[in-house]
Design a protein around this motif. Structure first.
Motif, PDB file in Angstrom:
ATOM      1  N   ALA A 147       0.907  -1.382  -0.080  1.00 50.05           N
ATOM      2  CA  ALA A 147      -0.207   0.166  -0.173  1.00 50.05           C
ATOM      3  C   ALA A 147       0.303   1.396   0.588  1.00 50.05           C
ATOM      4  N   LEU A 148       2.017   1.016   0.599  1.00 52.24           N
ATOM      5  CA  LEU A 148       2.828   2.229   0.374  1.00 52.24           C
ATOM      6  C   LEU A 148       3.714   2.681   0.002  1.00 52.24           C
ATOM      7  N   SER A 149       4.387   1.666  -0.964  1.00 56.29           N
ATOM      8  CA  SER A 149       5.600   1.688  -1.244  1.00 56.29           C
ATOM      9  C   SER A 149       5.464   2.306  -3.033  1.00 56.29           C
ATOM     10  N   PRO A 150       4.208   2.246  -3.667  1.00 60.48           N
ATOM     11  CA  PRO A 150       3.915   3.413  -5.218  1.00 60.48           C
ATOM     12  C   PRO A 150       3.939   4.859  -4.285  1.00 60.48           C
ATOM     13  N   PHE A 151       3.769   4.742  -3.308  1.00 56.13           N
ATOM     14  CA  PHE A 151       4.058   6.178  -2.744  1.00 56.13           C
ATOM     15  C   PHE A 151       5.930   7.022  -2.179  1.00 56.13           C
ATOM     16  N   VAL A 152       6.328   5.980  -1.258  1.00 56.36           N
ATOM     17  CA  VAL A 152       7.734   6.261  -0.673  1.00 56.36           C
ATOM     18  C   VAL A 152       8.357   4.467  -0.916  1.00 56.36           C
ATOM     19  N   ASP A 153       9.526   4.823  -1.453  1.00 55.62           N
ATOM     20  CA  ASP A 153      10.719   3.823  -1.196  1.00 55.62           C
ATOM     21  C   ASP A 153      10.408   2.361  -0.718  1.00 55.62           C
ATOM     22  N   GLY A 154      10.265   1.362  -1.245  1.00 57.68           N
ATOM     23  CA  GLY A 154       9.564   0.273  -0.194  1.00 57.68           C
ATOM     24  C   GLY A 154      10.997   0.224   1.213  1.00 57.68           C
ATOM     25  N   GLY A 155      12.025  -0.249   0.764  1.00 58.63           N
ATOM     26  CA  GLY A 155      13.608   0.014   1.328  1.00 58.63           C
ATOM     27  C   GLY A 155      13.845   0.866   2.042  1.00 58.63           C
ATOM     28  N   LEU A 156      13.074   1.818   2.265  1.00 62.05           N
ATOM     29  CA  LEU A 156      13.227   2.919   3.145  1.00 62.05           C
ATOM     30  C   LEU A 156      12.165   2.618   4.229  1.00 62.05           C
ATOM     31  N   ILE A 157      10.542   1.889   3.598  1.00 57.41           N
ATOM     32  CA  ILE A 157       9.835   2.528   4.695  1.00 57.41           C
ATOM     33  C   ILE A 157      10.308   0.983   5.557  1.00 57.41           C
TER      34      ILE A 157
END
Length: 679
Positions: free
Chosen positions: A74-84
């Motif tokens: 849900a979040l990785s389209p907006f924020v890089d998944g690795g950073l999350i």
């Protein structure tokens, strides 16, 4: 004006444990502060994840990564998944340490020095190091939630006793009874101060707490905090069990029903996924019990390793220091400190007087610092008000929980213990969650940090009492806390900087993105070579979970089989197993289509079985190829396996939305309606 300096120092002292926790988090996970992605054993972060059926827990395998995978999707389209992932891990480490400090301050009224010792015990220990090396970053969020869960449970228990007008039937303690014993707070509405000289002698044990509306507001904040803790811990099923066990033991019988309802609601994603997919309805492979049993460490044995917060089943996921005599030294130091503080934590009477404790505790960062330390006997605890009784019961509950968390995994590692567990998992669906028993040693952490903080204070008191030349009170505590922190950290020196550099970010080849862009048709993805674990040139020498399920926009079929100690623990992926066998035996493309496969990805740079897969690949359409990856399309593939799951997806989405709402709402409400510390 004379009091402004100490007051200012007291205000700043509140931020010291938070800053120290942040410093330790940066030291532990330092390499992850740079660019790249976490790819280490079970930890897989990717630039982008997708909301596949597997991410919702509706795949063939058990829902072990729910709702974490859906959150990243849900979040990785907006924020890089690795950073999350790196942010969640760093915040979890910080929250574990700071939560330990707050718990020690509120339940034991300790000053900054003992709080910092509690932070060190919570963050700098074998459990954290081993779970980082194993790649269990999301489990550490459940670990970090434990002190906060204990604190929320304590406040709920306290507010209930206050609003119900609970009070002790015993007589108020006299000045002699309170000296060096129970912490008597001034928040119980039924406790009135005696008149005359008795009041001057310190027998006042309570004052009116104010309006009931204030208590109701505080109770709302406490329940909201517990909701947020459950949701954070519920990032994985094991984390939910850890927080649930802690809360159930501590909240008290009158709050138990509400606690269980919250736990079920915040666990809705993986409970719903298990019920809908049916993957968790079958018993687990009994071979997993012996494979995942707690492991003995040098000179410690299994029980000693667990008591020292170590003993993970995978010997490769252990810091180098734990394979040397330093393991024994670190464990002895930790347990000695815990033993020194256990009497105070349990409320057993000691010879320390209130005046002597106050001399050492002059730097405590609250206006209630002159109160005595803890209840020191069952009678004194009974004489104390509801808040103090609740604190004592919570502390004792945490000690009992810690004992079970250490002893039961040790019993589970014996031959007859493993036989019992094998019988259980072979007959009870879902019991596979219990096979990695060492995970549950995390439940000992809140009690350990309390005992460590109390032990630090006890040592400082003794040193001050024996040092006649000591005129300054703060340096005694500072020196004691500094020395203990050094003794705790030095034998585990390699926890620093990504556990000796093992926790480092990796960089994916650009081919992964190109493959993901070309998968635009129906059907699931099968992967070659066979198996779930990979060893890429860019991932180092350690076998890692295949990143394909989180990297690709279609479901990737995985068998769930785990190679452990030369044996294979069977997984739940029945259809994935059929697909893998079809590829390795060179079956036809039509057979793959019948099994719902639309794509085949070949990962060329990792070892693993290929069998006769060339025969099958020759019948497929080549879509993409480079030196790392090759993608094939299965002709005439359909999504007939997906059509029957539309209702399941709606229910799964609803469960995840409920979890997300409880997570955000609980944390926001707890921050807005902040429960007042029970001082």
């Amino acid at each position: 004006m004379s009091g402004s300096g100490p007051a200012r120092r007291d205000r700043w002292a509140r931020f010291v444990p938070a800053g120290y926790s942040g410093l330790l988090a940066a030291v532990i996970a330092g390499p992850l502060l740079g660019p790249g992605y976490l790819l280490l054993r079970d930890a897989v972060s990717t630039p982008r994840s997708y909301m596949t059926d597997s991410a919702l827990g509706l795949g063939d395998a058990a829902a072990r990564a729910v709702p974490q995978d859906a959150l990243l999707a849900a979040l990785s389209p907006f924020v890089d998944g690795g950073l999350i992932v790196k942010t969640i891990l760093l915040v979890a480490l910080w929250a574990a340490g700071y939560g330990a400090a707050v718990l020690a301050m509120e339940l034991l009224r300790v000053s900054t020095g003992p709080q910092l010792v509690a932070v060190t015990v919570a963050m700098w220990n074998p459990y954290v190091a081993e779970r980082l090396l194993q790649g269990h970053w999301s489990l550490l969020t459940g670990y970090a939630a434990l002190p906060w869960t204990a604190l929320a449970a304590y406040r709920i228990r306290t507010r209930r006793s206050i609003t119900s007008g609970a009070t002790s039937r015993r007589k108020p303690p006299t000045a002699e009874a309170t000296e060096g014993s129970a912490t008597v707070t001034a928040e119980h509405p039924k406790m009135r101060a005696p008149s005359g000289a008795a009041a001057d002698q310190g027998t006042i044990i309570g004052t009116d707490c104010g309006k009931k509306s204030a208590f109701r507001s505080s109770a709302v904040g406490s329940w909201a905090a517990l909701t947020g803790c459950f949701a954070v811990a519920g990032l994985t099923p094991t984390g939910a069990l850890l927080a649930g066990c802690t809360a159930v033991v501590l909240v008290g019988r009158r709050n138990l029903l509400g606690t269980l309802a919250l736990l079920l609601a915040t666990s809705a994603p993986w409970l719903t996924a298990t019920a809908l997919s049916g993957a968790g309805s079958d018993p687990s492979d009994p071979a997993g019990i012996a494979a995942f049993a707690a492991r003995a460490e040098p000179a410690l044995g299994t029980l000693g390793a667990l008591a020292g917060l170590g003993g993970i089943w995978n010997a490769d996921s252990v810091p180098d220091s734990r394979t040397t005599p330093l393991a024994l030294i670190a464990t002895v130091l930790l347990l000695a400190l815990v033993a020194i503080g256990i009497r105070t934590t349990a409320g057993i009477k000691t010879g320390v007087t209130r005046r002597r404790a106050d001399d050492v505790e002059s730097d405590i960062a609250t206006t209630h610092s002159a109160q005595p330390d803890v209840a020191t006997s069952r009678d004194d605890a009974a004489c104390a008000g509801g808040i103090d009784r609740a604190a004592l019961q919570v502390r004792r509950g945490l000690l009992v929980l810690a004992a079970f968390a250490v002893v039961l995994p040790a019993v589970g590692a014996t031959s007859w213990g493993m036989s019992g567990m094998e019988w259980l998992v072979a007959r009870m669906p879902g019991a596979g969650l219990l096979r990695d028993t060492q995970k549950y040693v995390a439940l000992a952490m809140p009690a350990y940090v309390l005992c460590a903080a109390a032990g630090c204070r006890a040592i400082a008191v003794r040193c001050t009492a024996n040092a006649a030349a000591t005129s300054s009170r703060t340096p005694a505590m500072t020196l004691t806390a500094t020395g203990l922190i050094a003794l705790l950290m030095l034998p585990l020196f390699d926890v620093a900087w990504g556990v000796g550099g093992a926790l480092r970010p990796v960089h994916y080849p650009v081919g992964w993105q190109r493959v993901a862009e070309r998968i635009d048709g129906p059907g699931d993805v099968a992967v070659l070579p066979g198996g779930m674990f990979r060893q890429f040139p860019y991932s180092g020498k350690v076998a890692v979970l295949d990143p394909a399920p989180r990297m690709l926009p279609r479901d990737v079929l995985q068998t769930g089989e785990l190679p452990v100690h030369g044996r294979t623990v069977a997984g739940e992926g029945a259809r994935a197993r059929k697909v893998e066998n079809a590829l390795l035996h060179g079956d036809s493309a039509q057979r793959l289509g019948e099994l719902g496969v639309g794509w085949v990805l070949v990962e060329r740079t990792t070892p693993g079985p290929l069998g006769e897969s060339k025969t099958t690949l020759a019948q497929l359409d080549s879509v993409y190829a480079d030196t790392q990856l090759a993608l094939y399309r299965v002709p005439d593939a359909t999504d007939h396996f997906k059509q029957s799951q539309s209702t399941h997806r709606v229910v799964a989405y609803a469960a995840h939305i409920l979890w997300a709402g409880l997570l955000v709402g609980g944390l926001l409400l707890a921050a807005i309606v902040r429960p007042r510390p029970n001082r």
